[in-house]
Design a protein around this motif. Structure first.
Motif, PDB file in Angstrom:
ATOM      1  N   ASN A  54     -41.961 -28.646 -40.110  1.00 58.35           N
ATOM      2  CA  ASN A  54     -42.154 -30.059 -40.494  1.00 58.35           C
ATOM      3  C   ASN A  54     -43.455 -29.967 -41.538  1.00 58.35           C
ATOM      4  OD1 ASN A  54     -40.183 -31.977 -39.082  1.00 58.35           O
ATOM      5  ND2 ASN A  54     -41.054 -30.815 -37.266  1.00 58.35           N
ATOM      6  N   HIS A  55     -44.224 -28.971 -41.621  1.00 62.70           N
ATOM      7  CA  HIS A  55     -45.264 -28.828 -42.429  1.00 62.70           C
ATOM      8  C   HIS A  55     -45.204 -27.877 -43.520  1.00 62.70           C
ATOM      9  CE1 HIS A  55     -46.192 -30.233 -38.056  1.00 62.70           C
ATOM     10  NE2 HIS A  55     -46.866 -31.213 -38.744  1.00 62.70           N
ATOM     11  N   PHE A  56     -46.569 -27.819 -44.295  1.00 57.58           N
ATOM     12  CA  PHE A  56     -46.649 -27.110 -45.342  1.00 57.58           C
ATOM     13  C   PHE A  56     -46.597 -25.681 -45.297  1.00 57.58           C
ATOM     14  CE2 PHE A  56     -50.902 -27.522 -44.127  1.00 57.58           C
ATOM     15  CZ  PHE A  56     -51.571 -26.620 -44.396  1.00 57.58           C
ATOM     16  N   HIS A  57     -46.864 -25.301 -44.012  1.00 59.04           N
ATOM     17  CA  HIS A  57     -47.249 -23.687 -44.082  1.00 59.04           C
ATOM     18  C   HIS A  57     -46.213 -23.276 -42.925  1.00 59.04           C
ATOM     19  CE1 HIS A  57     -49.281 -19.959 -42.945  1.00 59.04           C
ATOM     20  NE2 HIS A  57     -50.120 -20.186 -44.062  1.00 59.04           N
ATOM     21  N   PRO A  58     -45.928 -22.162 -43.093  1.00 60.20           N
ATOM     22  CA  PRO A  58     -44.680 -21.587 -42.015  1.00 60.20           C
ATOM     23  C   PRO A  58     -45.226 -21.317 -40.752  1.00 60.20           C
ATOM     24  CG  PRO A  58     -45.119 -19.882 -43.795  1.00 60.20           C
ATOM     25  CD  PRO A  58     -45.892 -21.279 -44.113  1.00 60.20           C
ATOM     26  N   ASP A  59     -46.476 -21.111 -40.692  1.00 60.51           N
ATOM     27  CA  ASP A  59     -47.090 -20.785 -39.275  1.00 60.51           C
ATOM     28  C   ASP A  59     -48.041 -22.063 -38.719  1.00 60.51           C
ATOM     29  OD1 ASP A  59     -46.640 -18.325 -39.567  1.00 60.51           O
ATOM     30  OD2 ASP A  59     -48.258 -17.507 -40.926  1.00 60.51           O
TER      31      ASP A  59
END
Length: 290
Positions: A228-233
């Motif tokens: 759900n967000h811009f970064h995989p972590d």
């Protein structure tokens, strides 16, 4: 506790540890409504009033559509970012003008990182317990005047009225999203032209509902992976996070739109992709002509 009890000196003295802080809080809140700061944090908030009058501002969501290339465009702009935006700091020289946290779980789980960020931090004073007393943080008072009532069984919400705070010294309304706090801050700072970026307004929730003991989070989600967000972590497996309430968010965004437009201002959605239809859409590239 009724009025007659509060007028009884013996009652007040016997229960002074519970009653006196409430008296103090009430007096301080009354003074803030009159524009009178009551502590160092209030003075820091007071300094922000009208500080960016005549400037435009950008508020960043952390959705999958947020790109580092787009963030780089904001180096010379007034920008607001939140939560785990710091995950992109190793990819860009940009830093937000203001970094805001209004989510208890974010504050609790990332306090050490947040304290180390070399940016102006504005955080709900409900979360002071997670930070060092010497932290370089501007604290705002959190209001709960939208009266959102969450049904623990079926997740439905009811709402009695709504509130957009135009005076950050008095406090900011929660609004179910940090973006709403940022809109209120921007308004207080004199910004009347706002562009939202990375606000996808869509969640895929591959998580399970869990019980928590956190104040305000009797039910939360346990992540099983980030989508759900811009970064995989951004959201690691096992991390507990708040249930997104897009229905409540849409209501407060409508309040924000009305408030800005009532004074000749405007909020635009410049996200690359977004399901939020409250604000007029605008092409991000058009804001940075070559």
């Amino acid at each position: 506790m009724n009025v007659s009890s509060l007028l009884n000196p013996r009652y007040v003295w016997q229960r002074r540890r519970a009653v006196l802080p409430r008296f103090k809080d009430g007096i301080q809140q009354s003074l803030r409504h009159l524009g009178v700061p009551t502590c160092h944090a209030d003075w820091e908030i007071r300094k922000l009033r009208g500080i960016h009058s005549g400037r435009r501002g950008f508020i960043l969501g952390n959705g999958p559509s947020l790109r580092v290339d787009d963030i780089n465009k904001l180096v010379n702009e007034v920008s607001f970012a939140s939560n785990k935006i710091f995950l992109c700091f190793d990819q860009t020289d940009w830093r937000p003008t203001y970094y805001v946290v209004a989510d208890r779980l974010v504050a609790k789980n990332n306090a050490a990182v947040i304290e180390s960020l070399p940016v102006t931090k504005i955080i709900s004073d409900d979360f002071k317990v997670y930070f060092s007393p010497k932290s370089n943080i501007i604290w705002f008072h959190e209001l709960w005047r939208n009266h959102v009532i969450l049904d623990r069984l079926d997740g439905k919400s009811t709402r009695d009225g709504g509130y957009f705070s135009t005076d950050a010294l008095v406090g900011l309304d929660a609004g179910s999203t940090v973006v709403y706090s940022q809109l209120q801050l921007a308004y207080y700072m004199g910004i009347r032209e706002i562009y939202l970026l990375g606000l996808d307004f869509s969640f895929n929730v591959p998580s399970r509902v869990v019980q928590t003991i956190e104040s305000g989070y009797e039910r939360a989600l346990e992540s099983v992976g980030e989508v759900n967000h811009f970064h995989p972590d951004y959201r690691k497996p096992g991390e507990i996070w708040a249930i997104p309430r897009l229905d409540c968010q849409k209501v407060v965004f409508q309040l924000a739109r009305r408030q800005f437009e009532s004074v000749g201002g405007k909020v635009y959605n410049a996200s690359r992709q977004s399901k939020l239809d409250v604000f007029d859409r605008v092409d991000l590239e058009s804001l940075f002509p070559r």
